[in-house]
Design a protein around this motif. Structure first.
Motif, PDB file in Angstrom:
ATOM      1  N   VAL A   1       0.910  -1.258   0.087  1.00  0.00           N
ATOM      2  CA  VAL A   1       0.088  -0.012   0.105  1.00  0.00           C
ATOM      3  C   VAL A   1       0.932   1.105   0.108  1.00  0.00           C
ATOM      4  N   PHE A   2       0.568   2.077  -0.810  1.00  0.00           N
ATOM      5  CA  PHE A   2       1.186   3.644  -0.784  1.00  0.00           C
ATOM      6  C   PHE A   2       0.083   4.558  -1.077  1.00  0.00           C
ATOM      7  N   ASP A   3       0.593   5.710  -0.559  1.00  0.00           N
ATOM      8  CA  ASP A   3      -0.243   7.157  -0.747  1.00  0.00           C
ATOM      9  C   ASP A   3      -0.512   7.293  -2.243  1.00  0.00           C
ATOM     10  N   ALA A   4      -1.613   7.639  -2.807  1.00  0.00           N
ATOM     11  CA  ALA A   4      -2.057   8.054  -3.934  1.00  0.00           C
ATOM     12  C   ALA A   4      -1.275   9.424  -4.249  1.00  0.00           C
ATOM     13  N   ALA A   5      -0.968  10.207  -3.272  1.00  0.00           N
ATOM     14  CA  ALA A   5      -0.305  11.536  -3.517  1.00  0.00           C
ATOM     15  C   ALA A   5       1.075  11.245  -4.318  1.00  0.00           C
ATOM     16  N   VAL A   6       1.495   9.814  -3.761  1.00  0.00           N
ATOM     17  CA  VAL A   6       2.962   9.374  -4.180  1.00  0.00           C
ATOM     18  C   VAL A   6       3.091   9.024  -5.520  1.00  0.00           C
ATOM     19  N   LEU A   7       2.065   8.324  -6.029  1.00  0.00           N
ATOM     20  CA  LEU A   7       1.717   7.954  -7.408  1.00  0.00           C
ATOM     21  C   LEU A   7       1.629   9.203  -8.260  1.00  0.00           C
ATOM     22  N   THR A   8       0.716  10.003  -7.946  1.00  0.00           N
ATOM     23  CA  THR A   8       0.405  11.143  -8.708  1.00  0.00           C
ATOM     24  C   THR A   8       1.599  12.180  -8.957  1.00  0.00           C
ATOM     25  N   THR A   9       2.280  12.394  -7.947  1.00  0.00           N
ATOM     26  CA  THR A   9       3.409  13.094  -7.835  1.00  0.00           C
ATOM     27  C   THR A   9       4.487  12.555  -8.980  1.00  0.00           C
ATOM     28  N   LEU A  10       4.822  11.209  -8.710  1.00  0.00           N
ATOM     29  CA  LEU A  10       5.678  10.545  -9.757  1.00  0.00           C
ATOM     30  C   LEU A  10       5.318  10.957 -11.048  1.00  0.00           C
ATOM     31  N   ALA A  11       4.048  10.603 -11.425  1.00  0.00           N
ATOM     32  CA  ALA A  11       3.574  10.700 -12.898  1.00  0.00           C
ATOM     33  C   ALA A  11       3.540  11.969 -13.260  1.00  0.00           C
ATOM     34  N   GLN A  12       3.091  12.902 -12.568  1.00  0.00           N
ATOM     35  CA  GLN A  12       3.537  14.213 -13.244  1.00  0.00           C
ATOM     36  C   GLN A  12       4.909  14.684 -13.624  1.00  0.00           C
ATOM     37  N   ALA A  13       5.889  14.228 -12.654  1.00  0.00           N
ATOM     38  CA  ALA A  13       7.219  14.492 -12.679  1.00  0.00           C
ATOM     39  C   ALA A  13       7.679  13.642 -14.177  1.00  0.00           C
ATOM     40  N   CYS A  14       7.025  12.687 -14.222  1.00  0.00           N
ATOM     41  CA  CYS A  14       7.632  11.601 -15.587  1.00  0.00           C
ATOM     42  C   CYS A  14       6.969  12.407 -16.940  1.00  0.00           C
ATOM     43  N   ARG A  15       5.649  12.976 -16.459  1.00  0.00           N
ATOM     44  CA  ARG A  15       5.255  13.644 -17.867  1.00  0.00           C
ATOM     45  C   ARG A  15       6.133  14.882 -17.956  1.00  0.00           C
ATOM     46  N   ASP A  16       6.389  15.718 -17.051  1.00  0.00           N
ATOM     47  CA  ASP A  16       6.980  16.947 -17.110  1.00  0.00           C
ATOM     48  C   ASP A  16       8.409  16.989 -17.202  1.00  0.00           C
ATOM     49  N   SER A  17       9.166  15.786 -17.206  1.00  0.00           N
ATOM     50  CA  SER A  17      10.623  15.637 -17.256  1.00  0.00           C
ATOM     51  C   SER A  17      11.063  16.535 -16.062  1.00  0.00           C
ATOM     52  N   GLU A  18      10.753  16.499 -14.847  1.00  0.00           N
ATOM     53  CA  GLU A  18      11.052  17.285 -13.766  1.00  0.00           C
ATOM     54  C   GLU A  18      11.937  16.400 -12.733  1.00  0.00           C
ATOM     55  N   MET A  19      13.125  17.007 -12.318  1.00  0.00           N
ATOM     56  CA  MET A  19      13.837  15.978 -11.362  1.00  0.00           C
ATOM     57  C   MET A  19      13.158  15.938 -10.005  1.00  0.00           C
ATOM     58  N   LEU A  20      13.276  14.686  -9.379  1.00  0.00           N
ATOM     59  CA  LEU A  20      12.567  14.544  -8.109  1.00  0.00           C
ATOM     60  C   LEU A  20      13.633  13.986  -7.047  1.00  0.00           C
ATOM     61  N   ARG A  21      13.283  14.351  -5.804  1.00  0.00           N
ATOM     62  CA  ARG A  21      14.042  14.033  -4.663  1.00  0.00           C
ATOM     63  C   ARG A  21      12.985  13.478  -3.643  1.00  0.00           C
ATOM     64  N   PHE A  22      13.686  12.291  -3.011  1.00  0.00           N
ATOM     65  CA  PHE A  22      12.716  11.511  -2.162  1.00  0.00           C
ATOM     66  C   PHE A  22      13.579  10.613  -1.431  1.00  0.00           C
ATOM     67  N   ASP A  23      13.107   9.839  -0.208  1.00  0.00           N
ATOM     68  CA  ASP A  23      13.718   8.830   0.572  1.00  0.00           C
ATOM     69  C   ASP A  23      13.314   7.736   0.239  1.00  0.00           C
ATOM     70  N   TYR A  24      14.241   6.877   0.392  1.00  0.00           N
ATOM     71  CA  TYR A  24      13.972   5.288  -0.245  1.00  0.00           C
ATOM     72  C   TYR A  24      14.329   4.445   0.571  1.00  0.00           C
ATOM     73  N   ALA A  25      13.703   3.359   0.889  1.00  0.00           N
ATOM     74  CA  ALA A  25      14.010   2.375   1.761  1.00  0.00           C
ATOM     75  C   ALA A  25      14.236   1.094   1.010  1.00  0.00           C
ATOM     76  N   ALA A  26      15.469   0.822   0.680  1.00  0.00           N
ATOM     77  CA  ALA A  26      15.877  -0.304  -0.059  1.00  0.00           C
ATOM     78  C   ALA A  26      15.531  -1.571   0.736  1.00  0.00           C
ATOM     79  N   ARG A  27      15.761  -2.868   0.050  1.00  0.00           N
ATOM     80  CA  ARG A  27      15.440  -4.066   0.649  1.00  0.00           C
ATOM     81  C   ARG A  27      16.601  -4.336   1.679  1.00  0.00           C
ATOM     82  N   GLU A  28      16.043  -4.491   2.980  1.00  0.00           N
ATOM     83  CA  GLU A  28      17.219  -4.842   4.039  1.00  0.00           C
ATOM     84  C   GLU A  28      18.361  -3.768   4.296  1.00  0.00           C
ATOM     85  N   ALA A  29      17.953  -2.437   3.845  1.00  0.00           N
ATOM     86  CA  ALA A  29      19.010  -1.493   3.962  1.00  0.00           C
ATOM     87  C   ALA A  29      18.320  -0.228   4.507  1.00  0.00           C
ATOM     88  N   GLU A  30      19.320   0.831   4.944  1.00  0.00           N
ATOM     89  CA  GLU A  30      18.778   1.803   5.604  1.00  0.00           C
ATOM     90  C   GLU A  30      18.175   2.752   4.526  1.00  0.00           C
TER      91      GLU A  30
END
Length: 309
Positions: A131-160
């Motif tokens: 489950v993830f927030d719909a706002a995350v989905l739409t923010t990423l979709a808009q950034a893909c559409r507009d070719s706009e750079m993103l910043r975010f925090d990412y919790a990789a598998r078994e990593a910090e």
């Protein structure tokens, strides 16, 4: 004009004098606003004379829509459900439509949408789906559409948790999960990110020229990455059914190869519940070749079903 459109969208026939009275405008203003709606693409039929009036009908293309608050919330909730994969083949289009709706939705309606979704039980494509927030989905979709750079925090598998700066290219839906394909600016390489592990995405306002993805296929790129990841179980099952019939059930979750009069299913999974579900729904006899844990799981489920029968 917007009030006029709202009344016409009830699809009833409105006598001209009644519309003018409702809107508190002159007949001349009413005719002018109807002409403006036609210029926007709405098909408004008019009947002249003493008993004349107006009626809105479907046209050849979809014009701008006017939605009441409750209607906008209902549309957004429905799109988010479809984006989660509940409707086969509709997830990508649902994300694009949801992105457009949320970009125009005022904060109070977003809160209503989240409240409705949080208080509504609906069966997904598979229990336990991330489950993830719909706002995350739409923010990423808009950034893909507009070719706009993103910043975010990412919790990789078994990593910090790490902070990422990426050039987003494409969103990919595979089974129960969504992935973002993007160029990682710090690692100077292409990466795929699971959306349920992304938090606090923030567009930077900085535009970029999209790079060429190796192979040019975002879906294939994500699938290759998944195959390279170590999985807990390498599943191999021989089934007494045609490869085409089984492939239609498995989709992109596994590999199906013909084998004589039957076929062989191979899957790499962390959880054995999904292959058990596939086998139970296949309606065919089968033999589990590996792993032993799957054979034990099948025996356990089979005993439970026998007791119920």
């Amino acid at each position: 004009m917007l009030r006029l459109l709202s009344l016409l969208q009830t699809h009833r026939y409105w006598p001209g004098p009644e519309l003018s009275e409702r809107l508190e405008v002159s007949d001349r203003t009413l005719r002018r606003d109807v002409d403006r709606l036609r210029e926007l693409g709405y098909t408004v039929d008019a009947v002249r004379g003493a008993a004349g009036g107006y009626q809105l009908r479907a046209g050849g293309s979809l014009p701008p829509l006017l939605l009441e608050d409750e209607e906008a919330v209902a549309v957004a909730v429905g799109l988010r459900t479809a984006a989660a994969g509940a409707v086969a083949g509709m997830d990508d289009w649902s994300v694009q439509a949801l992105s457009k709706v949320l970009s125009l939705m005022p904060p109070r309606l977003r809160r209503q949408m989240d409240a409705v979704a949080s208080q509504t039980d609906s069966p997904g494509p598979w229990e336990g789906a991330p489950v993830f927030d719909a706002a995350v989905l739409t923010t990423l979709a808009q950034a893909c559409r507009d070719s706009e750079m993103l910043r975010f925090d990412y919790a990789a598998r078994e990593a910090e948790v790490t902070h990422r700066r990426v050039e987003p290219l494409r969103l990919v839906s595979i089974g129960r999960r969504w992935y973002l394909v993007a160029w990682d600016r710090d690692r100077m390489d292409w990466r795929s990110f699971r959306l349920d592990r992304i938090s606090d995405p923030e567009p930077t306002g900085q535009r970029f020229r999209p790079r060429d993805l190796p192979g040019g296929d975002a879906l294939a790129f994500v699938q290759q990455g998944i195959r390279r990841m170590p999985q807990r179980h390498a599943v191999r099952v021989r089934l007494a059914m045609t490869a085409d019939d089984l492939a239609a059930r498995v989709g992109r979750w596994g590999t199906v190869t013909p084998d004589g009069e039957g076929c062989v299913l191979e899957m790499n999974v962390d959880d054995l519940d999904w292959p058990v579900m596939v086998l139970a729904g296949s309606g065919a006899d089968f033999v589990v070749e590996s792993p032993p844990e799957l054979a034990e799981k099948v025996a356990e489920v089979g005993a439970r079903f026998s007791r119920a029968g």
